[in-house]
Design an enzyme around this catalytic site. Structure first.
Site, PDB file in Angstrom:
ATOM      1  N   GLU A 116      16.944   1.403  -1.999  1.00 22.11           N
ATOM      2  CA  GLU A 116      16.279   0.478  -2.917  1.00 22.11           C
ATOM      3  C   GLU A 116      15.292   1.320  -3.699  1.00 22.11           C
ATOM      4  OE1 GLU A 116      13.771  -1.226  -4.845  1.00 22.11           O
ATOM      5  OE2 GLU A 116      12.805  -1.815  -2.967  1.00 22.11           O
ATOM      6  N   CYS A 119       8.337  -2.632  -7.342  1.00 23.64           N
ATOM      7  CA  CYS A 119       9.609  -2.252  -7.962  1.00 23.64           C
ATOM      8  C   CYS A 119      10.192  -3.387  -8.781  1.00 23.64           C
ATOM      9  CB  CYS A 119      10.593  -1.775  -6.896  1.00 23.64           C
ATOM     10  SG  CYS A 119      10.839  -2.949  -5.548  1.00 23.64           S
TER      11      CYS A 119
END
Length: 460
Positions: free
Chosen positions: A228, A262
């Site tokens: 990720e 993010c």
């Protein structure tokens, strides 16, 4: 990087820790491997009881754990409380649902019988970031421990006390030594860990550079990896949107965790018909944020995680301005001690500029005007990243149609990209691969073993 706590509010060194010696690291890996041999045989009920106990302790120690997050990486204290609550919810979620998620799957076959059995694969390495020091760990550790794996955790070097606190929670809950092990090692030793034959898989949440390195090491050693990585989420506002609500959510989506997320709403893309109204209200919203001590519940804009982080962000802004971008709001360091930068909006961004292509990890929003929805989608997809995105509209069917055209792992309609235990989390393109959370998150590091039962009358 040194393993130490530096308070980003005042840049004061709080505590330092020694990196593990190769000898101690070898011992910890050996213990983890031995623990796996027994843990894999435990019942789902036994694993669930342990995880529920961890979640209960986390809630009971919420105050001290939240303050630890804020001390080490500067998160606003209210958001630290929220992170602890979410982390406990994730752990409980897998304790309550893991057995059902991993139940045997009957297969329809022409002859005999067949089913898939989900079995654990062994010792897993997690490499986790500082921006959500409990949540990121919870979404990796909880499903994999519930699945029967054991985990080694290399946390970010600037949140060592959070790292120790998580390990302590597992031990207090009754976990056997080696089920969850904190590793104080530097990033340069990760490839060595991935190559260790006792480690069977690796998950990383971090930068594209770190992800590429780990993917290469995992591929070289034929091991599964889940990545990720970064994101530059588009936040699209159509002309039929509720502008006031869109502005409120844009501020939350961009400024949550001081923009160090993010899935933050980094690229605000607004149709021309409502662009002026949106921008005026968005600027007013960000201008009114109260800057201060993240331990103060009234503070709305705290420091970034470190002095290095704020210097890098200012440098990205300055490179963009030199290339022709305009500062519509903020853009400078705040004249006070600590890792502070003003809430910032950049405009007139074009391909080739730093802010157009790079992830801006902090309270800096990129603002774009577009003529129509086709331009909005084209701009949203013009990114190396593909993590999440948002569309604001009063026409849900229109929103769904556009969401299906976005090259991302997640799209939220009338809400910034978000997270919760029962929703899969992950991206595509430069944002990585694999999924965490939901049913998908527990399936990544299990062996889907086929078991086939033949009858004596089956043909060869």
């Amino acid at each position: 990087m040194a393993i130490q706590t530096i308070n980003p509010f005042n840049n004061e060194l709080i505590k330092s820790f020694q990196e593990m010696s190769p000898e101690l690291l070898a011992v910890e890996i050996s213990i983890a491997d031995e623990t796996f041999q027994s843990w894999r045989k435990t019942s789902y009920g036994h694993r669930a009881s342990l995880l529920h106990a961890v979640a209960k302790l986390m809630r009971e120690q919420r105050d001290q754990l939240s303050r630890l997050i804020t001390l080490e990486m500067g998160k606003l204290i209210a958001q630290s409380y929220g992170e602890i609550a979410l982390s406990a919810d994730i752990i409980d979620y897998y304790a309550s649902n893991g057995e059902a998620f991993l139940s045997d799957q009957k297969l329809e076959t022409e002859f005999g019988q067949a089913y898939l059995k989900s079995t654990p694969i062994g010792v897993l390495l997690g490499v986790e970031p500082w921006n959500f020091p409990f949540y990121q760990v919870a979404r990796f550790a909880a499903p994999n421990i519930m699945a029967g794996n054991v985990v080694l955790l290399k946390h970010a070097s600037n949140v060592p006390q959070c790292a120790l606190a998580i390990e302590k929670l597992f031990l207090e809950a009754g976990a056997p030594q080696g089920l969850y092990t904190n590793l104080f090692v530097g990033g340069s030793r990760i490839a060595e860990l991935v190559a260790n034959p006792r480690i069977k898989g690796v998950a990383l949440t971090g930068s594209e550079t770190a992800g590429a390195s780990i993917a290469a090491a995992a591929g070289k050693n034929l091991k599964k990896s889940v990545l990720e990585l970064g994101g530059s989420d588009a936040f699209i506002v159509l002309e039929d949107a509720d502008i006031d609500k869109a502005v409120e959510w844009a501020a939350v989506g961009r400024m949550n965790n001081t923009g160090q997320c993010c899935v933050a709403s980094k690229r605000i893309i607004v149709l021309e018909a409502v662009a002026d109204e949106f921008l005026d209200k968005f600027k007013a919203k960000l201008t009114g944020l109260k800057v201060g001590d993240p331990m103060d519940k009234d503070t709305q804009l705290g420091p970034l995680s470190s002095e290095g982080a704020v210097i890098q962000l200012v440098e990205q802004v300055q490179r963009s301005v030199r290339a022709g971008a305009k500062i519509l709001l903020g853009g400078k360091l705040i004249d006070r001690k600590g890792a502070f930068i003003e809430a910032t909006i950049l405009g007139d961004l074009k391909p080739g500029m730093a802010a157009y292509h790079e992830e801006l990890f902090g309270p800096v929003a990129s603002f774009y005007r577009v003529k129509n929805e086709q331009e909005a989608i084209a701009l949203a997809n013009d990114s190396v990243f593909g993590l999440g995105g948002s569309i604001f509209t009063s026409n849900i069917e229109r929103g769904k149609r556009l969401a299906e055209q976005m090259d991302t792992g997640m799209v939220f309609i009338n809400h910034p990209t978000w997270t919760q235990p029962d929703l899969p989390f992950g991206g595509t393109k430069g944002s990585g691969y694999g999924r965490e959370l939901s049913n998908l998150g527990i399936q990544e590091f299990v062996n889907k073993k086929l078991i086939r039962i033949s009858e004596l009358t089956d043909p060869f």
